[in-house]
Scaffold this active site. Structure first.
Site, mmCIF file in Angstrom:
data_model
loop_
_atom_site.group_PDB
_atom_site.id
_atom_site.type_symbol
_atom_site.label_atom_id
_atom_site.label_comp_id
_atom_site.label_asym_id
_atom_site.label_seq_id
_atom_site.Cartn_x
_atom_site.Cartn_y
_atom_site.Cartn_z
ATOM 1 N N THR A 1 3.793 5.977 -10.822
ATOM 2 C CA THR A 1 4.168 4.869 -11.742
ATOM 3 C C THR A 1 2.916 3.606 -12.115
ATOM 4 O OG1 THR A 1 6.397 5.305 -11.742
ATOM 5 C CG2 THR A 1 5.722 2.951 -12.783
ATOM 6 N N VAL B 1 15.807 11.154 -16.242
ATOM 7 C CA VAL B 1 14.954 10.191 -16.888
ATOM 8 C C VAL B 1 15.223 9.050 -15.598
ATOM 9 C CG1 VAL B 1 14.819 8.225 -18.675
ATOM 10 C CG2 VAL B 1 15.245 10.663 -19.241
ATOM 11 N N ASP C 1 14.191 4.777 -14.240
ATOM 12 C CA ASP C 1 14.313 3.458 -14.447
ATOM 13 C C ASP C 1 13.347 3.052 -15.442
ATOM 14 O OD1 ASP C 1 12.439 3.815 -12.228
ATOM 15 O OD2 ASP C 1 12.380 1.531 -12.228
ATOM 16 N N THR D 1 8.505 -0.271 -9.656
ATOM 17 C CA THR D 1 8.323 1.171 -9.454
ATOM 18 C C THR D 1 9.067 1.464 -8.088
ATOM 19 O OG1 THR D 1 6.258 2.388 -8.524
ATOM 20 C CG2 THR D 1 6.306 0.045 -8.098
HETATM 21 N N1 ASP Z 1 10.468 4.717 -10.825
HETATM 22 C C1 ASP Z 1 10.065 5.694 -11.297
HETATM 23 C C2 ASP Z 1 10.990 6.886 -11.733
HETATM 24 O O1 ASP Z 1 11.990 6.988 -10.874
HETATM 25 C C3 ASP Z 1 9.218 6.540 -10.225
HETATM 26 C C4 ASP Z 1 8.003 5.656 -9.509
HETATM 27 O O2 ASP Z 1 8.137 4.262 -9.603
HETATM 28 O O3 ASP Z 1 7.243 6.101 -9.126
HETATM 29 O O4 ASP Z 1 10.877 7.647 -12.559
#
Ligand code: ASP
Length: 318
Positions: free
Chosen positions: A186, A215, A217, A237
């Site tokens: 992310t 989906v 956050d 993230t």
């Molecule tokens: N937060 C993101 C999700 O859960 C993934 C990430 O931050 O790597 O889609």
């Protein structure tokens, strides 16, 4: 006086897995992205334009799990999520589960500025993108070798996983990345411009091998993305399901507004006191109305870079 912070994902970033060459590539990419956003703010630009330019730049870089470097879904496609918010008026735009859109963060901005909605998803969002003339790219553009390998491994193991890392430097990649189930990606940026306005933007490919329209956050306002000039701008993230359930980005703003905590203290309470006990691994970047910057994480590392109102700059991974 302006401030900027950006991230390229948090999670298990084992030092042994990151060769000096790959670490240098990440540091260079973070430095470049910081320069892109800093140029906008230094030239008198708005916080919104700075976070847009920064996140668009990171989406184009195959090192990160967003845009071009997005992870593969269970069906071998890419479903991208992105959101942005402006602190001055709490306008927001977001897209979820879009395929083929080159820069999802730019589509999120179109949703904010040219539709009467906040969040568009799937084929409807893609139809809106076409109607607005947004740039599309074919599957080849999103085919990054390491992501494909991560997907094959995740599929074989029957798991959904959070990934960071890149296939753009195959010669430098370790044969097998450690602890693959706990890696994340992310990208995001937060900024305070010289006019005192805040903005946040986040973009992701989500989780490797995700299915059923999962989906995270990132595109959910208040979970992975938030901005309000009265308190702070936040981009998260980490393990999205936890960030949704704990309304992480908005909770930081609430702790500042209702309990009078400083940005640093509010971030500590949420990232360490609330998320750690329940296993909510990840981190975030945040900036407040005074231009203070916070970059907390409870994982092993978080790709990040920042420039404070005092002009101090930094790039870090661990
Ligand atoms: N937060 C993101 C999700 O859960 C993934 C990430 O931050 O790597 O889609």
């Amino acid at each position: 006086m302006f401030s900027l912070a950006l991230h390229g994902g948090a999670g298990t970033i084992a030092r042994t897995a990151l060769t000096p060459q790959l670490e240098a590539a990440y540091r260079a990419a973070l430095t470049d992205a910081l320069a892109v956003g800093t140029a906008v703010l230094g030239g008198g630009g708005a916080a919104l334009d700075a976070v847009m330019a920064t996140v668009s730049h990171l989406e184009d870089c195959p090192l990160f799990n967003a845009g071009r470097g997005a992870v593969f879904t269970h069906d071998g496609t890419h479903e991208l999520d992105a959101a942005l918010m402006t602190g001055a008026d709490r306008r927001a735009g977001a897209v979820a589960g879009v395929t083929g859109v080159r820069n999802p963060i730019q589509l999120a901005r179109l949703v904010m500025e040219r539709s009467e909605h906040v969040l568009l998803a799937g084929v409807g969002a893609e139809a809106f993108a076409r109607a607005q003339g947004a740039a599309f790219a074919g599957p080849d553009y999103f085919h990054v070798a390491l992501r494909h390998q991560q997907w094959l491994e995740a599929k074989a193991a029957g798991r959904v996983q959070l990934d960071h890392g890149s296939g753009s430097l195959p010669a430098s990649l370790p044969a097998s990345l450690p602890d693959p189930a706990r890696k994340m990606g992310t990208v995001g940026a937060v900024a305070r411009d010289q006019y005192g306005h805040l903005a946040a933007a986040t973009s992701t490919g989500g989780m490797t091998n995700k299915r059923w329209g999962r989906v995270g956050d990132t595109p959910l306002i208040g979970a992975g993305t938030w901005a309000d000039d009265a308190t702070c701008a936040v981009s998260c993230t980490g393990h999205g399901e936890f960030f949704i359930r704990y309304a992480v980005a908005y909770d930081i703003a609430c702790l500042m507004e209702y309990r009078g905590l400083s940005l640093a203290e509010a971030c500590r309470v949420v990232v360490h006191d609330k998320l750690v006990p329940v296993g909510g691994e990840g981190g975030l970047i945040a900036v407040d109305a005074l231009g203070n910057v916070a970059l907390p994480f409870n994982s092993e590392g978080m790709y990040r870079a920042w420039r404070t109102a005092a002009g101090e700059e930094g790039v870090a991974i661990y």
